[in-house]
Design an enzyme around this catalytic site. Structure first.
Site, PDB file in Angstrom:
ATOM      1  N   ASP A   1     -29.524  12.062   0.761  1.00 18.90           N
ATOM      2  CA  ASP A   1     -28.485  12.833   0.064  1.00 18.90           C
ATOM      3  C   ASP A   1     -27.319  13.126   1.004  1.00 18.90           C
ATOM      4  O   ASP A   1     -27.078  14.277   1.385  1.00 18.90           O
ATOM      5  CB  ASP A   1     -29.120  14.146  -0.446  1.00 18.90           C
TER       6      ASP A   1
ATOM      7  N   GLU B   1     -30.893  16.972   9.922  1.00 16.43           N
ATOM      8  CA  GLU B   1     -29.576  17.561   9.656  1.00 16.43           C
ATOM      9  C   GLU B   1     -28.740  17.429  10.924  1.00 16.43           C
ATOM     10  O   GLU B   1     -29.177  17.823  12.001  1.00 16.43           O
ATOM     11  CB  GLU B   1     -29.718  19.028   9.228  1.00 16.43           C
TER      12      GLU B   1
HETATM   13  N1  SAM Z   1     -29.862  17.674   0.502  1.00 14.08           N
HETATM   14  C1  SAM Z   1     -29.235  18.985   0.486  1.00 14.08           C
HETATM   15  C2  SAM Z   1     -29.647  19.696  -0.788  1.00 14.08           C
HETATM   16  O1  SAM Z   1     -29.894  19.027  -1.815  1.00 14.08           O
HETATM   17  O2  SAM Z   1     -29.744  20.911  -0.771  1.00 14.08           O
HETATM   18  C3  SAM Z   1     -27.737  18.909   0.569  1.00 14.08           C
HETATM   19  C4  SAM Z   1     -27.231  17.979   1.617  1.00 14.08           C
HETATM   20  S1  SAM Z   1     -25.502  17.863   1.761  1.00 14.08           S
HETATM   21  C5  SAM Z   1     -25.015  16.980   0.362  1.00 14.08           C
HETATM   22  C6  SAM Z   1     -25.383  16.677   3.027  1.00 14.08           C
HETATM   23  C7  SAM Z   1     -25.779  17.202   4.390  1.00 14.08           C
HETATM   24  O3  SAM Z   1     -25.875  16.095   5.285  1.00 14.08           O
HETATM   25  C8  SAM Z   1     -24.788  18.156   5.029  1.00 14.08           C
HETATM   26  O4  SAM Z   1     -25.455  19.331   5.400  1.00 14.08           O
HETATM   27  C9  SAM Z   1     -24.271  17.410   6.283  1.00 14.08           C
HETATM   28  O5  SAM Z   1     -24.035  18.264   7.376  1.00 14.08           O
HETATM   29  C10 SAM Z   1     -25.433  16.498   6.560  1.00 14.08           C
HETATM   30  N2  SAM Z   1     -25.120  15.272   7.294  1.00 14.08           N
HETATM   31  C11 SAM Z   1     -23.977  14.544   7.292  1.00 14.08           C
HETATM   32  N3  SAM Z   1     -24.144  13.418   7.995  1.00 14.08           N
HETATM   33  C12 SAM Z   1     -25.430  13.403   8.415  1.00 14.08           C
HETATM   34  C13 SAM Z   1     -26.218  12.472   9.130  1.00 14.08           C
HETATM   35  N4  SAM Z   1     -25.702  11.329   9.584  1.00 14.08           N
HETATM   36  N5  SAM Z   1     -27.511  12.763   9.363  1.00 14.08           N
HETATM   37  C14 SAM Z   1     -28.060  13.924   8.912  1.00 14.08           C
HETATM   38  N6  SAM Z   1     -27.359  14.853   8.226  1.00 14.08           N
HETATM   39  C15 SAM Z   1     -26.052  14.591   7.986  1.00 14.08           C
END
Ligand code: SAM
Length: 282
Positions: free
Chosen positions: A169, A124
């Site tokens: 995701d 994250e």
């Molecule tokens: N997978 C989670 C669920 O199903 O409960 C929801 C995830 S949400 C759609 C996407 C997440 O990715 C956000 O918390 C965001 O902060 C994080 N994020 C964005 N870019 C990222 C990256 N390059 N690497 C890791 N996390 C990232």
């Protein structure tokens, strides 16, 4: 630059499709005893309060998990059997509460369903979400990395355990994310061809998600199943549906996921049309 917070969207119709596919695939893989290395590349903060200001502001859970919960309470027999483990987990997480107030994010679904021989690694990048994720993970057997999940995944492959399960995701905050996800999927697959990869994407009025799907079609990965749900009453702009690519689905997964989604598609539940087909066949 990161502004997306999943707390505004937790438990919405897209989460229902995503977490149904995640839990079903994991459970089906667990028919064999060998350990599974699970990776959650964009984990969020793991547990969400559906009574929070964020959740109430959008009300998205009302059209998602709250509808599912109502159906499970009133007409449980109309739900496909594979919903039962998820409904039981929701009941457990909300035990002692009069209403469904808490919703598990993908890392919590992983943690609930993994066995002692399976591992879980979560990435994250958002500072606050990352802190929440670390607090949630505590001293439990979850590895948390507060870094880019796509690069982090590639660094960890091939896994130490015999089998691999990856959930990708992202929040797709920048257009280039669609291409980056397809490129990462191709690179990960080259490092571990037998892995099961789940890639979530939004279906948008702009059609931007086609960049991802076309790049996967043009790339090296085969055996890619595509599950989509489309809102029957979509907004004029923005997200009108939810999609999931599943690489190397377990045998019979397509039929079971289709049955799950068909049983929640009605107007008394998610009010969507569901489709499932091979994007790239064997
Ligand atoms: N997978 C989670 C669920 O199903 O409960 C929801 C995830 S949400 C759609 C996407 C997440 O990715 C956000 O918390 C965001 O902060 C994080 N994020 C964005 N870019 C990222 C990256 N390059 N690497 C890791 N996390 C990232």
């Amino acid at each position: 630059m990161l502004s997306y917070l999943h707390g505004f969207h937790a438990g919405n119709f897209a989460d229902i499709q995503k977490h149904a596919a995640q839990v079903l695939a994991l459970r089906m893989l667990q028919i064999k005893p060998s350990g599974i290395a699970c990776f959650d590349t964009h984990a969020g903060s793991a547990l969400y309060d559906l009574r929070s200001e964020r959740a109430l502001k959008t009300g998205e859970a009302e059209q998602g998990v709250q509808k599912l919960w109502k159906l499970a309470g009133e007409q449980a027999s109309s739900l496909a059997e594979d919903w039962q483990p998820l409904i039981t987990a929701l009941a457990d997480i909300n035990r002692g509460r009069p209403t469904l107030d808490r919703y598990p994010g993908s890392p919590e679904w992983f943690r609930r369903f993994r066995r002692s021989q399976d591992s879980l690694t979560a990435f994250e990048l958002h500072p606050t979400e990352g802190r929440h994720l670390e607090d949630w993970a505590g001293q439990g057997k979850v590895r948390v990395f507060r870094e880019d999940g796509l690069r982090g995944l590639l660094r960890q492959l091939p896994p130490r355990l015999p089998r691999l399960f990856v959930l990708i995701d992202p929040s797709y905050e920048v257009k280039s994310d669609y291409r980056a996800v397809a490129d990462t999927l191709a690179s990960a697959w080259r490092k571990c061809r037998h892995g099961v990869y789940l890639v979530w994407y939004p279906i948008l009025t702009s059609g931007l998600e086609q960049t991802l799907k076309q790049a996967v079609v043009d790339g090296p990965v085969s055996r890619v199943l595509c599950s989509e749900i489309h809102l029957k009453c979509p907004p004029d702009r923005g997200m009108v549906g939810s999609g999931m690519l599943v690489v190397n689905p377990p045998w019979g997964f397509d039929e079971r996921l289709a049955a799950m989604l068909a049983s929640v598609s009605g107007d008394d539940c998610l009010a969507v049309t569901a489709s499932l087909d091979w994007l790239v066949p064997e």
